[in-house]
Scaffold this motif. Sequence first.
Motif, PDB file in Angstrom:
ATOM      1  N   TRP A 179       0.820  -1.215   0.000  1.00 30.80           N
ATOM      2  CA  TRP A 179       0.000   0.000   0.000  1.00 30.80           C
ATOM      3  C   TRP A 179       0.855   1.266   0.000  1.00 30.80           C
ATOM      4  O   TRP A 179       0.683   2.121  -0.882  1.00 30.80           O
ATOM      5  CB  TRP A 179      -0.954  -0.009   1.199  1.00 30.80           C
ATOM      6  N   PRO A 180       1.799   1.433   0.954  1.00 31.80           N
ATOM      7  CA  PRO A 180       2.616   2.655   0.889  1.00 31.80           C
ATOM      8  C   PRO A 180       3.561   2.695  -0.308  1.00 31.80           C
ATOM      9  O   PRO A 180       3.739   3.741  -0.934  1.00 31.80           O
ATOM     10  CB  PRO A 180       3.391   2.641   2.209  1.00 31.80           C
ATOM     11  N   LEU A 181       4.175   1.538  -0.665  1.00 31.30           N
ATOM     12  CA  LEU A 181       5.185   1.544  -1.710  1.00 31.30           C
ATOM     13  C   LEU A 181       4.577   1.682  -3.107  1.00 31.30           C
ATOM     14  O   LEU A 181       5.083   2.447  -3.939  1.00 31.30           O
ATOM     15  CB  LEU A 181       6.026   0.266  -1.636  1.00 31.30           C
ATOM     16  N   SER A 183       1.602   2.913  -3.809  1.00 29.44           N
ATOM     17  CA  SER A 183       0.970   4.226  -3.903  1.00 29.44           C
ATOM     18  C   SER A 183       1.983   5.310  -4.225  1.00 29.44           C
ATOM     19  O   SER A 183       1.695   6.267  -4.947  1.00 29.44           O
ATOM     20  CB  SER A 183       0.250   4.554  -2.585  1.00 29.44           C
ATOM     21  N   GLN A 184       3.199   5.153  -3.691  1.00 32.82           N
ATOM     22  CA  GLN A 184       4.232   6.164  -3.881  1.00 32.82           C
ATOM     23  C   GLN A 184       5.032   5.961  -5.166  1.00 32.82           C
ATOM     24  O   GLN A 184       5.330   6.912  -5.884  1.00 32.82           O
ATOM     25  CB  GLN A 184       5.190   6.136  -2.682  1.00 32.82           C
ATOM     26  N   PHE A 185       5.360   4.688  -5.481  1.00 32.03           N
ATOM     27  CA  PHE A 185       6.281   4.412  -6.584  1.00 32.03           C
ATOM     28  C   PHE A 185       5.677   3.596  -7.715  1.00 32.03           C
ATOM     29  O   PHE A 185       6.384   3.233  -8.653  1.00 32.03           O
ATOM     30  CB  PHE A 185       7.523   3.690  -6.051  1.00 32.03           C
ATOM     31  N   GLY A 189       7.248   0.133  -6.881  1.00 29.78           N
ATOM     32  CA  GLY A 189       7.010  -0.024  -5.453  1.00 29.78           C
ATOM     33  C   GLY A 189       6.465  -1.401  -5.117  1.00 29.78           C
ATOM     34  O   GLY A 189       6.843  -2.000  -4.100  1.00 29.78           O
TER      35      GLY A 189
END
Length: 439
Positions: A179-181, A183-185, A189
């Motif tokens: 989810w964080p990776l 969403s960011q990359f 990600g």
Amino acid sequence: MITGLRNMDSDGREMIRSAGLAFTLRGLGAGLAFAFNVALARLLGAEGAGLYFTALSVVALATIVVRMGLDNAMLRLIAANVAEGNWPRALGVYGLGMRAVAILSLATSVALAVSAPLLADHIFAKPEVTLPLRVMSLAVFTFSMMMLGATCLKAIKHIRDAMLVSGVIYPLVGLVLIWPLASQFGPAGACLAYLLGTGLSAGIGHIVWTRSRPAGAPDFAVGPDLRQSAAPLWLMTVITTGVMPWAPLLLLGIWGTTEEAGLYGAANRLSLLVSFFLVAVNTVVAPHFAALYKQGKMAKLKRTVQRASVLILTLSSPMLLVLLVANSCVMSLFGPEFAKGGTALAILAVGQAVSAAVGSVNLLLMMSGHEREARNTALIGVVVMLACAVTLIPAWGLIGAATATSAGVICVNLSALCYVRVRLGFLTLPFWPGGKAAQ
């Protein structure tokens, strides 16, 4: 059936208990992997998922090549030597195998990272594949170490630890991080989440093995036996777990669209749910097959094989029915745009159904020292699969890829069944002609 369970001997009850544990952990791992793929599809869509699966397909093929067929060779030799109390030879197998694969996989990771732009531009004609492939390339090392570590734990009957290392820890870590990776990359990600999950699993597997082994020096004189067993298995493993599952996706990435690649990747993973119980049971019975054959206990080997096959077939049937009847609904769990892959999922499920129906045929050939016969089944299957892929994918795209994959899987399993009948003298299901119900 209840009467059969009551009358079963201690070995049969042990197999059922171990299989139950394997089912539970395999189910947990499958659920986590499914959640990871759903999150991937939801976050990135069909095109973004296609980039991820394209990078994963290259790395998956590379990991199979660098493992050099050592997975099953190490499993057979460690299990057989431990059964005879010869731990120094078992430790020698572990040391030689892990060292060779570590060196080759690290070199391959670096080579893939450097050549990623060339592959993206000249093979896939998709420059946007470069960054995901470069990140994912490092997983050649982490995934290879993870799988070999789990195989060695399986060989000494540490089923729980082997299942956690190979099927639970890395999708759990990936699910937490995607989810964080992603969403960011974006797709890169998602690749990073996969890399970190496999790396952590590999490290844990090595720690568990170190704590489980007895003290003593390894006997590296086992090297020639390891090479002799691994040589035919290398080609077989490259074909059955590398070329056959991933070549259709690669060819679809070249001749089809990125969206079709994403649909195929999702459908192919869902179809594996049919053979879910086959993989779980194989985790339990593989060391038993090797030990029983080594000790010459053929009647007991036949009984164990047939019990496992009946269990696999019984438990796999409901999942096959779901995927055949409600394939579009199941695919839509990844998102509305994935529902169009329902027909491909049904075709892929048929191939996995045949695999579940014949049981642990190829595993049985490998664990009984018939590596060349196992290799021959792979050669038959890959010829059929490639012929179908080259013929069907340019014209039918996604459906052609699914049909080619299923045709290859069916040919591998049916030819392996014939080899088992000829070499070992029995069939894997007791109610087939030539079989007799196991007691």
